[in-house]
Design an enzyme around this catalytic site. Structure first.
Site: not given
Length: 736
Positions: A586, A677, A709
């Site tokens: 991320s 995501d 995600h």
């Protein structure tokens, strides 16, 4: 290789050509075909790793007690727990009633909550169905027929009659909310679509408060639903128009208030609704002031009565705790001047949480890059504290588990007058352990340690903290863990020979990488890999200033800190560039992309999971999910040319050479992502990998076509994903 379809954009006089922006349209069959081809190419290129991946998956299974259950948590007249069954992907949620005597205490009879003897959880054997067990939710049943499944929030009415739960079957974090009658096991007609995670009953269970999201996936509205009525009749309680702010809702532990929190990255505001009057208007606690963050915890102080505990940073960089009178009957906002400081600001201690119980307050904080937990005995606190003026400082009794690197946190403790609180403790070498902490005496009662099968001995592993020197002289903490017999140290602490190292990092949103135990990590350690964590600026390990020095126009510190840690590990003899890989996900994937451009020769490989590698494109577009809220983390490049130039200077995608460049030798790169995501769109790694390949980099993209995600759902599917990624890392390290 994807087709090049150049498009241009111009901001602040700067024109950028993007050959791969067309990959953003996930509804385009050509895009889907390309993504499927990418995944097939990655599987073909890694086919030789299948035996190792299978072995790693088996090792995770062999070390995991597949049929297991959590430590039961008491609420009302029941003990609640979840259990897993070998062969099943998801958990089963259940409860058993307490004894008759315990039930009397739990429902408010005389002597309720007076002693810890009624809070000893029942002993339930894994795999058994104890007498009186009620199955509340079986996630395996709910997930049947879906490629992806995630359970959102759950809540139970005070009388144990109804259960609310939220389900996501796409991975896009939009949940369907339902209410189940636990007497019959059947769902009520109440169905609310497209809710955000987080919903709560009022104490009597007649109303549900929940939130919904806007087109940018931002929770911005709070709704009230009367159980038994259609969702079309729901009442809008509050709407947050400022696109920087997210909204959340919950019931406080005293069950006096429904607490509504609106927060951006820099500013917050809390509203309260009397739980016994759910249709009343919300009351603001402190009106928002730009740059002031605060949280509110209702409490009851001996000799004082109902108060609010407010944790805030107004003039207190690392936050301080104050006690305030409760809201007035007229519903007006509180005067911050009426609050009294009970835990003052400390430049070396970051306060980050407060939980109130009838007799004690539990405070979470961090000192020296380590999370800690302390307890305040309210009988020792000064009476009259909440009425303003001077107040005695609270004495905080710290819980110490005797490890230099560990994590201690409050576990599920939902009842206001319970005499014990649940505490979780773990480290890089100590499996997660559950304790009941007796508030009156400080006694710690160990309830469970996560089983690790196969004869695991914590003494076989070593954890250590070192400090690397950043470019500006800042000392950056580094945590390391390894198998004791895999790395030999002489008397001076020097490594006998370099070892393979996996260096992990994140460094954003004030998120701290606190010590955590991992069963899959053992497969790496047992093969001689040293696991290192770089606690770089932008995280919260060293307090608020540590965060501030790694965001906005100081973001480069995050990247250069990580490079400094890598060079420290090489210089200290831990490893060599040819035996070190980097990993992050991320915002940590942004870190990976930036490091690949800054120091391509420092690592043999880089794994970037769901990576935020095209930040400039994303943050320039306020219509995309999360963009406007991110401006307080990264800056606003749409309106500020200085921010635009700064982000462009470090954006991984922008800084990959557009043609092969022999001077910019990239290590092997694996990018992993998911089609659904909503936090970091799949298009970012898809574009990045194309530009890396065009520059001659050996880059692979692995994409899950039915996930969000967090990757795939289901524990076995998740283990398979981890095994694949670990096999790739081990292959790069040449220890496969």
């Amino acid at each position: 290789m994807a087709e090049r379809r150049p498009v241009t954009r111009t901001h602040h006089g700067d024109t950028v050509t993007d050959d791969y922006e067309w990959l953003r349209d996930k509804e385009d069959p050509a895009v889907v075909a390309h993504l499927e081809a990418e995944d097939a190419w990655t599987r073909a290129q890694t086919a030789h790793l299948a035996p190792l991946s299978d072995r790693l998956f088996s090792e995770i299974k062999e070390r995991t007690l597949e049929t297991d259950l959590s430590v039961p948590v008491r609420q009302g007249g029941y003990w609640y727990y979840s259990r897993t069954v070998e062969g099943q992907q998801y958990a089963i949620h259940a409860r058993v009633p307490v004894t008759v005597a315990e039930a009397a205490r739990a429902t408010g009879a005389a002597g309720a909550g007076t002693g810890p003897e009624g809070w000893v959880p029942p002993q339930i054997e894994p795999g058994s169905a104890p007498e009186g067990e009620e199955i509340l939710l079986d996630e395996n049943v709910l997930a049947d027929g879906h490629e992806f499944f995630a359970l959102g929030s759950t809540d139970i009415t005070a009388d144990g009659r109804w259960l609310l739960y939220q389900v996501d079957t796409e991975g896009d974090e939009r949940y369907v909310l339902r209410v189940r009658d636990l007497a019959t096991g059947q769902d009520l007609p109440d169905v609310v679509d497209d809710t955000a995670a987080g919903a709560t009953f009022t104490p009597h269970g007649d109303h549900v408060f929940y939130t919904t999201v806007d087109d940018a996936w931002r929770p911005y509205r709070v709704w009230r639903h009367r159980v038994g009525t259609p969702a079309t009749d729901d009442t809008l309680v509050l709407e947050e128009p400022d696109e920087r702010f997210w909204v959340g809702v919950g019931l406080d532990r005293t069950q006096r208030y429904v607490v509504i929190e609106m927060a951006s990255k820099l500013t917050s505001e809390v509203h309260l609704v009397r739980a016994d009057a759910p249709e009343s208007a919300p009351t603001v606690v402190w009106p928002r002031r730009e740059g002031v963050e605060y949280t509110v915890e209702p409490a009851v102080l001996p000799g004082t009565g109902e108060v609010l505990l407010i944790l805030h940073n107004d003039g207190a960089e690392n936050f301080e705790l104050v006690v305030s009178p409760p809201p007035a009957a007229d519903g007006g906002p509180l005067d911050p001047a009426s609050a009294a400081v009970v835990v003052p600001h400390d430049p070396d201690v970051r306060l980050d949480g407060v939980d109130a119980f009838a007799t004690h307050v539990v405070i979470g904080y961090r000192r020296e890059a380590t999370p800690r937990l302390g307890v305040v005995d309210l009988s020792d606190a000064a009476s009259g504290t909440a009425r303003g003026g001077s107040a005695a400082r609270w004495e905080v009794r710290e819980l110490d588990f005797g490890e230099a690197l560990d994590t201690t946190a409050l576990g599920p403790s939902v009842v206001f007058d319970q005499p014990v609180v649940r505490v979780h403790h773990e480290s890089f070498v100590t499996p997660p352990t559950v304790y009941d902490y007796v508030l009156a005496t400080g006694e710690r009662l160990r309830r469970k340690r996560q089983p690790v099968l196969g004869g695991y001995d914590p003494g076989d592993y070593v954890q250590l903290r070192e400090w690397a020197t950043a470019d500006d002289g800042t000392q950056v903490p580094v945590s390391l863990v390894w198998r004791r017999d895999a790395v030999t140290l002489d008397g001076a602490g020097t490594r006998a020979e370099p070892a393979p190292v996996l260096l992990y990092g994140y460094g954003s949103y004030e998120h701290s990488l606190d010590p955590w135990f991992s069963v899959p990590r053992l497969s790496l350690l047992d093969r001689g890999v040293v696991y290192a964590v770089a606690h770089v600026r932008g995280g919260g390990e060293m307090g608020r200033r540590w965060y501030d020095e790694g965001k906005m126009l100081a973001k480069r510190n995050t990247f250069t800190d990580f490079v400094a840690v890598g060079r420290h590990l090489v210089g200290a003899g831990w490893t060599t560039p040819g035996r070190m890989v980097a990993e992050g996900g991320s915002a940590g994937g942004l870190l990976m992309g930036a490091v690949a451009n800054l120091a391509p020769d420092l690592f043999a490989g880089i794994h970037a999971a769901v990576p935020f590698v095209d930040p400039l494109t994303s943050i320039l577009d306020p219509s995309l999910p999360l963009t406007v809220t991110e401006w307080e983390e990264w800056g606003d490049p749409l309106h500020d040319p200085e921010v635009y130039a700064y982000i462009k200077s470090y954006s991984p995608y922008e800084n990959v050479p557009q043609e092969p460049d022999g001077a910019a030798r990239y290590p092997r790169i694996l990018a992993t992502t998911s089609l659904n995501d909503t936090r970091v769109l799949y298009v970012e790694p898809a574009k990045w990998v194309q530009r890396l390949r065009a520059a001659g980099a050996p880059a692979l993209l692995k994409i899950e076509m039915a996930a969000g995600h967090g990757g795939v759902s289901g524990r076995y599917s998740r283990w398979e994903q981890i095994a694949f990624e670990s096999a790739w890392l081990l292959d790069v390290l040449d220890v496969a």
